[in-house]
Design a protein around this motif. Sequence first.
Motif, PDB file in Angstrom:
ATOM      1  N   GLY A 106       0.819  -1.201   0.000  1.00 20.18           N
ATOM      2  CA  GLY A 106       0.000   0.000   0.000  1.00 20.18           C
ATOM      3  C   GLY A 106       0.854   1.252   0.000  1.00 20.18           C
ATOM      4  N   VAL A 107       1.788   1.322   0.925  1.00 23.59           N
ATOM      5  CA  VAL A 107       2.724   2.447   0.969  1.00 23.59           C
ATOM      6  C   VAL A 107       3.855   2.274  -0.043  1.00 23.59           C
ATOM      7  N   SER A 108       4.066   1.012  -0.500  1.00 24.12           N
ATOM      8  CA  SER A 108       5.227   0.715  -1.331  1.00 24.12           C
ATOM      9  C   SER A 108       5.041  -0.617  -2.041  1.00 24.12           C
ATOM     10  N   ASN A 109       5.879  -0.849  -3.049  1.00 25.86           N
ATOM     11  CA  ASN A 109       6.074  -2.174  -3.629  1.00 25.86           C
ATOM     12  C   ASN A 109       7.453  -2.654  -3.220  1.00 25.86           C
ATOM     13  N   ALA A 110       7.570  -3.921  -2.847  1.00 27.29           N
ATOM     14  CA  ALA A 110       8.823  -4.417  -2.293  1.00 27.29           C
ATOM     15  C   ALA A 110       9.130  -5.814  -2.787  1.00 27.29           C
ATOM     16  N   VAL A 111      10.417  -6.071  -3.026  1.00 32.98           N
ATOM     17  CA  VAL A 111      10.885  -7.410  -3.370  1.00 32.98           C
ATOM     18  C   VAL A 111      11.897  -7.833  -2.312  1.00 32.98           C
ATOM     19  N   TYR A 112      11.883  -9.134  -1.981  1.00 37.52           N
ATOM     20  CA  TYR A 112      12.686  -9.648  -0.882  1.00 37.52           C
ATOM     21  C   TYR A 112      13.584 -10.791  -1.344  1.00 37.52           C
ATOM     22  N   PHE A 113      14.799 -10.829  -0.798  1.00 39.86           N
ATOM     23  CA  PHE A 113      15.722 -11.922  -1.048  1.00 39.86           C
ATOM     24  C   PHE A 113      16.741 -11.958   0.083  1.00 39.86           C
ATOM     25  N   THR A 114      17.655 -12.925   0.035  1.00 38.94           N
ATOM     26  CA  THR A 114      18.617 -13.125   1.122  1.00 38.94           C
ATOM     27  C   THR A 114      20.016 -13.215   0.545  1.00 38.94           C
ATOM     28  N   ASP A 115      20.976 -12.529   1.187  1.00 43.29           N
ATOM     29  CA  ASP A 115      22.345 -12.572   0.673  1.00 43.29           C
ATOM     30  C   ASP A 115      23.008 -13.909   1.009  1.00 43.29           C
ATOM     31  N   ILE A 116      24.238 -14.092   0.586  1.00 44.41           N
ATOM     32  CA  ILE A 116      24.906 -15.385   0.689  1.00 44.41           C
ATOM     33  C   ILE A 116      25.316 -15.749   2.115  1.00 44.41           C
TER      34      ILE A 116
END
Length: 281
Positions: A106-116
């Motif tokens: 709603g406030v934002s669009n977000a993508v998520y992932f994890t580093d090594i």
Amino acid sequence: MNQFHQKPTTHLGVITLEVVNLEKMTKYYETVLGLTTLEESSDEVLLGVSNKPLIKLYNNKNTIKAYERQSGLYHLAILLPTMKDFASYLLYLNDLKLIEGLSDHGVSNAVYFTDIEGNGIEVYADNEPQLWPRKNGQIEMVTEQVDVEKLMKLNPRPFTKLPEETVLGHIHLHVSNLEEAKAFYVGLLGLDLIQAYGNQALFLSFGGYHHHIGLNTWLGTNIKNRQNNQSGIKSYRLIFNDEETRSNVVKRLVASGYNVDQSTSVYQVTDPFGLTIQLAL
């Protein structure tokens, strides 16, 4: 969105991650996240955009991998200047097959992932504040499906590196006690409570932003505090508008029994969960 990430609003500065493999982590943040190395030494690498530092990677020879269940970083969140920039980065991350989550808040669009090394990362772009969902006058973030088709209509250009206007938008932390966290972060540091998810998470900010700091107990309420020489978040920086504002925070901290190291121009305090906060101007 810059009004929430520059003076006079108190905002986030550099986040420091303690890492096991400095060389591999530097390459990861340069290639996957698109940051540029600004400074480097045998045990530290400072990364950012243009001449603006965002993330510092630190290693000492005794660094060990952190326990899975302890206070520390849930994710750091890189804020892109426009939704078109977000669409560009989303396509890039999709090509790398690294996407673990994708949400419209709603406030934002977000993508998520994890580093090594297991550090959570969010890359996001904000909607205009007048479009943020509200209930009874208060910001109310949601979690819905991203309209990818709408994003692609922005004609995103191929991603090469992060735009110069990119900032560290927020951080989200694992803690063991929300009431204790609220007393410290709201009562002493001076953040405002924006939204609570029951008794599991709090979202706090300065200056009316949707959140500069998130706190949760999703790992449980009996987790250990982060210890020195463990991988993960080592410290993060808050940048205050002026000495008076910082001084008032320091007075509240000291009056509540916290030790504030004022030996250098960047003060330091440790929160109740073993996380170091740098108090800067």
